[in-house]
Write a protein that holds these residues in place. Structure first.
Motif, PDB file in Angstrom:
ATOM      1  N   CYS A 209      17.723  32.889  87.517  1.00  0.00           N
ATOM      2  CA  CYS A 209      18.106  32.010  88.625  1.00  0.00           C
ATOM      3  C   CYS A 209      17.756  30.567  88.244  1.00  0.00           C
ATOM      4  O   CYS A 209      17.244  30.316  87.143  1.00  0.00           O
ATOM      5  CB  CYS A 209      17.371  32.410  89.905  1.00  0.00           C
ATOM      6  N   GLY A 210      17.984  29.648  89.146  1.00  0.00           N
ATOM      7  CA  GLY A 210      17.724  28.241  88.859  1.00  0.00           C
ATOM      8  C   GLY A 210      16.246  27.956  88.622  1.00  0.00           C
ATOM      9  O   GLY A 210      15.878  27.224  87.695  1.00  0.00           O
ATOM     10  N   THR A 211      15.400  28.541  89.452  1.00  0.00           N
ATOM     11  CA  THR A 211      13.962  28.336  89.294  1.00  0.00           C
ATOM     12  C   THR A 211      13.503  28.811  87.918  1.00  0.00           C
ATOM     13  O   THR A 211      12.718  28.139  87.245  1.00  0.00           O
ATOM     14  CB  THR A 211      13.195  29.117  90.382  1.00  0.00           C
TER      15      THR A 211
ATOM     16  N   LEU B 250      14.532  26.353  85.233  1.00  0.00           N
ATOM     17  CA  LEU B 250      13.676  25.160  85.259  1.00  0.00           C
ATOM     18  C   LEU B 250      12.288  25.474  84.714  1.00  0.00           C
ATOM     19  O   LEU B 250      11.721  24.711  83.920  1.00  0.00           O
ATOM     20  CB  LEU B 250      13.583  24.620  86.693  1.00  0.00           C
TER      21      LEU B 250
ATOM     22  N   TYR C 266      11.637  20.565  94.306  1.00  0.00           N
ATOM     23  CA  TYR C 266      12.116  21.726  95.071  1.00  0.00           C
ATOM     24  C   TYR C 266      10.977  22.727  95.322  1.00  0.00           C
ATOM     25  O   TYR C 266      10.130  22.952  94.461  1.00  0.00           O
ATOM     26  CB  TYR C 266      13.213  22.392  94.250  1.00  0.00           C
TER      27      TYR C 266
ATOM     28  N   THR D 248      10.363  25.912  95.275  1.00  0.00           N
ATOM     29  CA  THR D 248       9.970  26.985  94.362  1.00  0.00           C
ATOM     30  C   THR D 248       9.272  26.427  93.119  1.00  0.00           C
ATOM     31  O   THR D 248       8.537  27.146  92.445  1.00  0.00           O
ATOM     32  CB  THR D 248      11.184  27.823  93.919  1.00  0.00           C
TER      33      THR D 248
ATOM     34  N   GLN E 178      14.837  15.441  89.901  1.00  0.00           N
ATOM     35  CA  GLN E 178      15.698  16.328  90.689  1.00  0.00           C
ATOM     36  C   GLN E 178      16.860  15.518  91.250  1.00  0.00           C
ATOM     37  O   GLN E 178      16.658  14.562  91.978  1.00  0.00           O
ATOM     38  CB  GLN E 178      14.876  16.954  91.813  1.00  0.00           C
TER      39      GLN E 178
ATOM     40  N   SER F  36      19.560  16.591  93.207  1.00  0.00           N
ATOM     41  CA  SER F  36      19.886  16.880  94.600  1.00  0.00           C
ATOM     42  C   SER F  36      18.671  16.682  95.499  1.00  0.00           C
ATOM     43  O   SER F  36      17.542  16.894  95.078  1.00  0.00           O
ATOM     44  CB  SER F  36      20.360  18.324  94.712  1.00  0.00           C
TER      45      SER F  36
ATOM     46  N   ASP G  57      16.869  18.359  86.956  1.00  0.00           N
ATOM     47  CA  ASP G  57      17.238  19.540  87.744  1.00  0.00           C
ATOM     48  C   ASP G  57      18.616  19.231  88.319  1.00  0.00           C
ATOM     49  O   ASP G  57      18.754  18.431  89.236  1.00  0.00           O
ATOM     50  CB  ASP G  57      16.196  19.750  88.854  1.00  0.00           C
TER      51      ASP G  57
ATOM     52  N   CYS H 180      20.799  21.279  89.739  1.00  0.00           N
ATOM     53  CA  CYS H 180      21.282  22.226  90.747  1.00  0.00           C
ATOM     54  C   CYS H 180      22.087  21.523  91.852  1.00  0.00           C
ATOM     55  O   CYS H 180      21.626  20.532  92.410  1.00  0.00           O
ATOM     56  CB  CYS H 180      20.113  22.959  91.392  1.00  0.00           C
ATOM     57  N   TYR H 181      23.220  22.069  92.162  1.00  0.00           N
ATOM     58  CA  TYR H 181      24.138  21.589  93.207  1.00  0.00           C
ATOM     59  C   TYR H 181      24.899  20.326  92.821  1.00  0.00           C
ATOM     60  O   TYR H 181      25.744  19.854  93.583  1.00  0.00           O
ATOM     61  CB  TYR H 181      23.408  21.304  94.526  1.00  0.00           C
TER      62      TYR H 181
ATOM     63  N   SER I  94      21.647  26.565  87.796  1.00  0.00           N
ATOM     64  CA  SER I  94      21.881  27.965  88.116  1.00  0.00           C
ATOM     65  C   SER I  94      23.372  28.284  88.070  1.00  0.00           C
ATOM     66  O   SER I  94      24.199  27.484  88.504  1.00  0.00           O
ATOM     67  CB  SER I  94      21.355  28.238  89.529  1.00  0.00           C
TER      68      SER I  94
ATOM     69  N   LYS J 258      25.324  28.746  91.430  1.00  0.00           N
ATOM     70  CA  LYS J 258      25.746  27.528  92.147  1.00  0.00           C
ATOM     71  C   LYS J 258      26.984  26.979  91.424  1.00  0.00           C
ATOM     72  O   LYS J 258      27.737  27.772  90.836  1.00  0.00           O
ATOM     73  CB  LYS J 258      24.583  26.554  92.194  1.00  0.00           C
TER      74      LYS J 258
HETATM   75  C1  LIG Z   1      18.651  26.022  94.209  1.00  0.00           C
HETATM   76  C2  LIG Z   1      17.788  24.995  93.600  1.00  0.00           C
HETATM   77  C3  LIG Z   1      16.743  25.328  92.746  1.00  0.00           C
HETATM   78  C4  LIG Z   1      16.315  26.756  92.484  1.00  0.00           C
HETATM   79  O1  LIG Z   1      17.322  27.620  92.183  1.00  0.00           O
HETATM   80  P1  LIG Z   1      17.229  29.171  92.575  1.00  0.00           P
HETATM   81  O2  LIG Z   1      18.411  29.714  91.896  1.00  0.00           O
HETATM   82  O3  LIG Z   1      17.271  29.275  94.053  1.00  0.00           O
HETATM   83  O4  LIG Z   1      15.963  29.690  92.004  1.00  0.00           O
HETATM   84  C5  LIG Z   1      16.023  24.303  92.190  1.00  0.00           C
HETATM   85  N1  LIG Z   1      16.294  23.025  92.470  1.00  0.00           N
HETATM   86  C6  LIG Z   1      17.275  22.663  93.300  1.00  0.00           C
HETATM   87  C7  LIG Z   1      17.535  21.219  93.574  1.00  0.00           C
HETATM   88  C8  LIG Z   1      18.066  23.638  93.884  1.00  0.00           C
HETATM   89  O5  LIG Z   1      19.045  23.293  94.701  1.00  0.00           O
END
Ligand SMILES: *Cc1c(COP(=O)(O)O)cnc(C)c1O
Length: 437
Positions: free
Chosen positions: A104-106, A109, A131, A133, A184, A186, A219, A221-222, A242, A245
């Motif tokens: 997954c994304g976490t 990272l 984020y 997590t 990060q 997003s 990071d 993500c998104y 991820s 996403k």
């Molecule tokens: C979703 C997200 C993560 C973590 O990704 P997961 O797949 O939920 O573990 C980390 N950073 C940002 C900015 C995210 O949007």
């Protein structure tokens, strides 16, 4: 012009049949009429990014054989190795690691951080709290296996209250131990603005002027394909994200990626599998076709999600709710926050999104005590891939300011229907009573 407009096969009657009232439909159409120029710009971005992805596929001579997978150790996995070159080409990086074993994304990272930091090094976030997590990955919240446990320290410089970078604070925080800077893109589930690629570039240039050899990780993500440039085009040494996403295009059922400088990616590969083995192992099983096809679709899927976010922002802004980002500002990720100011608002919104889903539309989401949260949380997700947030989804903690975070939609048409369903639910429950407050 359109022969079917007046016949039984018209669009409006489809909405009415699906439970949308005349008023809600008309209100949506009126909002939509004001968004034509923004939608065109989104389509043009998607067109640019589609060609970018296509070029990467063609330049790397992706063949039918690449869509097959390996088993066991996964030595000489042509499709996996080619896909990694395709990702490197899309992000304009030296190398990339793209694997279903990155869960997954976490995980992606954490992998990027743990493989590139050593005991005694320091990690810096110059954009405030990361984020949720990642707090446990870093050890901000004590956790088994965190960077903290391995003697890797963490520093944070918060953004200024207006969302700008605290350059003096960053200058003071960078020291001889600073090895890696995490940025990060997003806003995630915070209220700060999402960073544009341009701003990320300015921040990286500043950090590198203080310490040229520091690794800058973003990071991502998104954020993928929302703009024409990615953070790796403006100096990032690694971009991480991820596959459930944006870049998985809704088709990837698992996975994560790290694209960046050869040495950074190599470190990650040795950490993902084992020293000595690195990227040579890791069977792709039967998953590559979904990874390739998902990447191919990702620019247009992301565009659909962006249109949905923009539509939702303008609908709820007109109705007097606070929305972040607002209906006019430029967008750098696919997340839309709407503040309803009441639990009922959050719940009704999520019920509407769920009722519009292709999967599990018959179930009703309810607030529950999710591990790791200090209040009940409600989630709406009727997705083909569990937990996928490039698919139409929404969640909100049941606590002030009672905001809902909404994202995704594999197609704009589905996002539109979901948003109209959410509004209909708010109307039916008397939470929204008139269309022009
Ligand atoms: C979703 C997200 C993560 C973590 O990704 P997961 O797949 O939920 O573990 C980390 N950073 C940002 C900015 C995210 O949007």
């Amino acid at each position: 012009m359109n022969e079917e407009k007046d016949s039984v096969c018209n669009i409006k009657s489809m909405y009415l049949e699906r439970g949308i009232s005349e008023e809600v439909y008309a209100f949506g159409e009126q909002i939509l009429a004001g968004l034509a120029a923004r939608f065109r710009a989104i389509d043009e971005n998607a067109e640019y990014n589609q060609l970018k992805v296509l070029k990467a596929l063609q330049d790397n001579q992706v063949s039918e054989a690449c869509l097959l997978g390996t088993t066991g150790y996964g030595y000489n996995d042509l499709g996996r190795d080619t896909l990694e070159r395709v990702y490197a080409a899309v992000f304009h990086t030296e190398d990339a690691l793209v694997r279903p074993q990155i869960t997954c994304g976490t995980h992606a990272l954490a992998l990027a951080l743990m493989s590139n930091l050593r005991p005694g090094d320091e990690l810096l976030s110059p954009v405030g709290k990361p984020y949720d997590t990642l707090e446990e990955v870093i050890g901000i919240r004590p956790s088994k296996g965190s960077l903290q446990e391995y003697g890797i320290d963490y520093r944070q410089v918060d953004l200024n209250t207006d969302g700008s970078f605290d350059y003096e604070g960053i200058r003071a925080a960078v020291n001889e131990k600073t090895k890696l800077v995490t940025i990060q893109r997003s806003k995630g589930y915070q209220t700060r603005p999402t960073l544009s690629v341009k701003k990320i570039g300015e921040l990286i240039a500043f950090v590198k002027s203080l310490k040229p050899d520091v690794i800058c990780m973003v990071d991502n993500c998104y954020g993928e394909f929302v703009e024409r440039l990615e953070p790796s085009d403006v100096g990032a040494d690694m971009v991480v994200g991820s596959l459930i996403k944006n870049p998985g295009g809704g088709l990837a059922p698992i996975g994560g990626y790290i694209a960046g400088r050869k040495e950074c990616v190599e470190n990650a590969a040795y950490r993902l599998t084992s020293p000595g083995l690195g990227r040579e192992v890791g069977a792709s099983l039967g998953i590559l076709s979904a990874f390739y096809q998902g990447l191919f679709l990702a620019p247009t899927v992301t565009a659909g999600a962006l249109k949905g976010a923009l539509f939702a922002a303008n609908i709820y802004e007109q109705l007097g709710f606070r929305v972040v980002p607002d209906g006019k500002e430029s967008r750098h990720d696919i997340i839309q926050a709407v503040e309803f100011g009441s639990p009922e608002g959050v719940i009704a919104f999520c019920e509407g999104i769920q009722a519009a889903a292709p999967i599990d539309s018959h179930v009703t989401p309810e607030p529950w005590d999710m591990p790791g949260y200090d209040s009940k949380v409600i989630m709406a997700a009727g997705a083909f891939v569990a937990g996928s947030s490039i698919e139409l989804s929404a969640d909100g903690p049941i606590k002030p300011p009672y905001a809902v975070y909404f994202q995704g939609g594999l197609t704009w048409q589905h996002a539109k229907f979901g948003i109209l369903k959410s509004l209909q639910r708010l109307v039916d429950k008397g939470i929204v009573s008139k269309f022009f407050p």
